[in-house]
Design a protein around this motif. Sequence first.
Motif, short mmCIF file in Angstrom:
data_model
loop_
_atom_site.label_atom_id
_atom_site.label_comp_id
_atom_site.label_asym_id
_atom_site.label_seq_id
_atom_site.Cartn_x
_atom_site.Cartn_y
_atom_site.Cartn_z
N ALA A 24 0.83 -1.21 0.00
CA ALA A 24 0.00 0.00 0.00
C ALA A 24 0.86 1.26 0.00
O ALA A 24 0.52 2.26 -0.63
CB ALA A 24 -0.93 0.00 1.22
N MET A 25 2.00 1.21 0.70
CA MET A 25 2.90 2.37 0.70
C MET A 25 3.53 2.57 -0.67
O MET A 25 3.71 3.70 -1.13
CB MET A 25 3.98 2.20 1.77
N ARG A 26 3.86 1.47 -1.33
CA ARG A 26 4.43 1.59 -2.69
C ARG A 26 3.38 2.15 -3.65
O ARG A 26 3.71 2.94 -4.55
CB ARG A 26 4.91 0.21 -3.18
N ALA A 27 2.13 1.74 -3.46
CA ALA A 27 1.07 2.25 -4.32
C ALA A 27 0.90 3.77 -4.14
O ALA A 27 0.71 4.51 -5.11
CB ALA A 27 -0.25 1.54 -4.01
N ARG A 28 1.00 4.23 -2.88
CA ARG A 28 0.90 5.68 -2.64
C ARG A 28 2.09 6.41 -3.27
O ARG A 28 1.95 7.50 -3.80
CB ARG A 28 0.87 5.96 -1.14
N GLN A 29 3.26 5.79 -3.21
CA GLN A 29 4.46 6.41 -3.79
C GLN A 29 4.30 6.58 -5.30
O GLN A 29 4.75 7.58 -5.88
CB GLN A 29 5.68 5.56 -3.48
N GLU A 30 3.67 5.62 -5.96
CA GLU A 30 3.47 5.72 -7.40
C GLU A 30 2.51 6.87 -7.75
O GLU A 30 2.56 7.40 -8.86
CB GLU A 30 2.93 4.39 -7.93
N GLU A 31 1.65 7.25 -6.80
CA GLU A 31 0.74 8.36 -7.03
C GLU A 31 1.45 9.71 -6.93
O GLU A 31 0.99 10.71 -7.48
CB GLU A 31 -0.41 8.31 -6.02
N GLY A 32 2.56 9.74 -6.21
CA GLY A 32 3.30 10.99 -6.03
C GLY A 32 4.03 11.00 -4.70
O GLY A 32 3.72 10.20 -3.81
N PRO A 33 4.99 11.89 -4.53
CA PRO A 33 5.79 11.91 -3.30
C PRO A 33 5.04 12.41 -2.07
O PRO A 33 5.46 12.19 -0.94
CB PRO A 33 6.93 12.87 -3.64
N LEU A 34 3.89 13.08 -2.30
CA LEU A 34 3.11 13.63 -1.20
C LEU A 34 1.63 13.42 -1.51
O LEU A 34 1.10 14.01 -2.45
CB LEU A 34 3.42 15.13 -1.03
N THR A 35 0.99 12.57 -0.74
CA THR A 35 -0.42 12.25 -0.95
C THR A 35 -1.14 12.35 0.39
O THR A 35 -0.54 12.64 1.42
CB THR A 35 -0.60 10.84 -1.54
N ARG A 36 -2.44 12.06 0.35
CA ARG A 36 -3.20 12.05 1.61
C ARG A 36 -3.75 10.67 1.86
O ARG A 36 -4.10 9.94 0.93
CB ARG A 36 -4.34 13.08 1.57
N VAL A 37 -3.85 10.30 3.14
CA VAL A 37 -4.40 9.00 3.53
C VAL A 37 -5.38 9.19 4.68
O VAL A 37 -5.35 10.18 5.40
CB VAL A 37 -3.28 8.02 3.97
N ARG A 38 -6.23 8.19 4.82
CA ARG A 38 -7.21 8.18 5.90
C ARG A 38 -6.68 7.30 7.03
O ARG A 38 -6.25 6.17 6.81
CB ARG A 38 -8.55 7.63 5.39
#
Length: 408
Positions: free
Chosen positions: A22-36
Motif C-alpha cells: 500500500a505504501m508503494r502504491a501511494r508512492q506511485e501516485e506521487g511523493p506527497l499524498t493524503r491518507v485516511r
Amino acid sequence: MTTYPEYDIARSATCPLDPAPAMRARQEEGPLTRVRLWDGSTSWLVTGHAAHRAVLGHPDVSVEPARGIPRLSPAEAAAMESMAAAAEEGSAGLGFIMMDDPEHARLRRMVTSAFTVKRVEAMRPATQRIADDLIDAMLAGPKPADLVEAFALPLPSLVISNLLGVPYDEHEFFQGNSKTIINRNSTPEERGQAQYRLAVYLDGLIGEKLDNPGDDLLSGLVERIKAGELSRPEAARMGVLMLFAGHETTANMIALGTLALLQHPDQLELVRDGDPRLVTSAVEELLRYLTITHGGLRRVALADIEIAGQTIKAGEGIVVVNETANRDPAVFPDPDRLDVQRDARRQVAFGFGVHQCLGQPLARMELQVAYTTLLRRVPTLALAAGVDQIPFKHDGFVYGAYELPVAW
C-alpha cells in the motif's frame, strides 16, 4: 467529499523485506499524498526521498505530541495523550526525541560527544572481541541456533551497556521492557509501565554514580547534574532513550541484514571478502534496502509550508515513510535490487534533519563488525527454516525477526 486510501503498513508475506504494498502504491501516485487514518481523520503521507528530506529539515515542522502529530492507532492515540500530558509536566517518557528545538538541542548536545566517529572507532576493538566471543559460544552450542538470541541481540546490548555503564546482567529486564515499548499491540498502560520501570532503574544507577562515578556516559550525565545543567529525571529519561535505542534497532538490522545476504549469495560473498570500503558501502545499502523503522515518522506543520508543489497547512499532520524514500527510483536506480556496491550514502534509514539518529556512527560500526565477523567465522552459515516460517515483527514500530534459525 474526497475519499482517501487507508493508511496501511502491512508487508507482503511473500516479500517480507520490501515496503508495504500500500505504501508503494501511494508512492506511485506521487511523493506527497493524503491518507485516511483509523479514526477517520486524514494526514499527509510523504513517500518520496526529496519530500522526505524537505519535511524533516523544515523549521516549521514539529515532533511534539502536544502539538497534534498524527496518531496511527487507538493504542497510540491514548499513549500520545499521556505523553503530551507528561511533556507539559516536564516528564516526557522518551525525552528529547519528542521535543523541538531549542530544548531538544540543549539536551542532545550533552551526549553528542559520546557518539562521534572518533569515539566510536575507539570502541571497535572491544566490539570485535564481543562479536568473536558470541560466535565462539554459538559454534560450541547446539544446531540449529537462533541468530537473534545468540548473536544479533546480545552484541549491541553488550556494547550499549558498556558505553552507558549499565550492568549487562540486567539485559533481560531492559530488553523485555524495550519490547513492550515498541510493540504496537501494547496498551498505553503497559507501555507507560515499561517506560516507568526503565526510568526508575536508570534513576537508581544515576544515584549510584552520583556517589561513585565511573568512565561511562551515565557518569558524564551525573557531572551535568552536579553542574546544575541537567535534572536527575532528565538524565534518567536520556539514559532510557539511549539504552532502548542503542540495542533494539541494531539487533534487528543484524538479523535482517544477515537474512538479506543469505538470500543474495553473490552479495554475501562480496561482504565476506572484507574489503573495508566495500563493507562500508554494504552497510549503507543494507540500511537502505531494509529500513527497519517502518511505522512512519509523525510530524505536524506549525505554519503553512510548501512541499513537492503542494501546501501543507498549519495544524495538519504528516507521516513520513522512511522505507519508501529509500526505495525511490529517482535517487536509487532499480531500488528493489540489493547491490552492496551501490553508493547508498543518501539513504535515510536514520531519518534526516535535527532529529536524525544520534547513535548512527555506533550503529554503522557495530553492523560492519557483525556482518564481516559472522560471515568470516561461519562460512557455511545457512538458514535452518524457510523464510515463510520466520516470525517477523509485523507488530512492532521497529521491524525485524523475533527468531532467525541458522545452521552451519
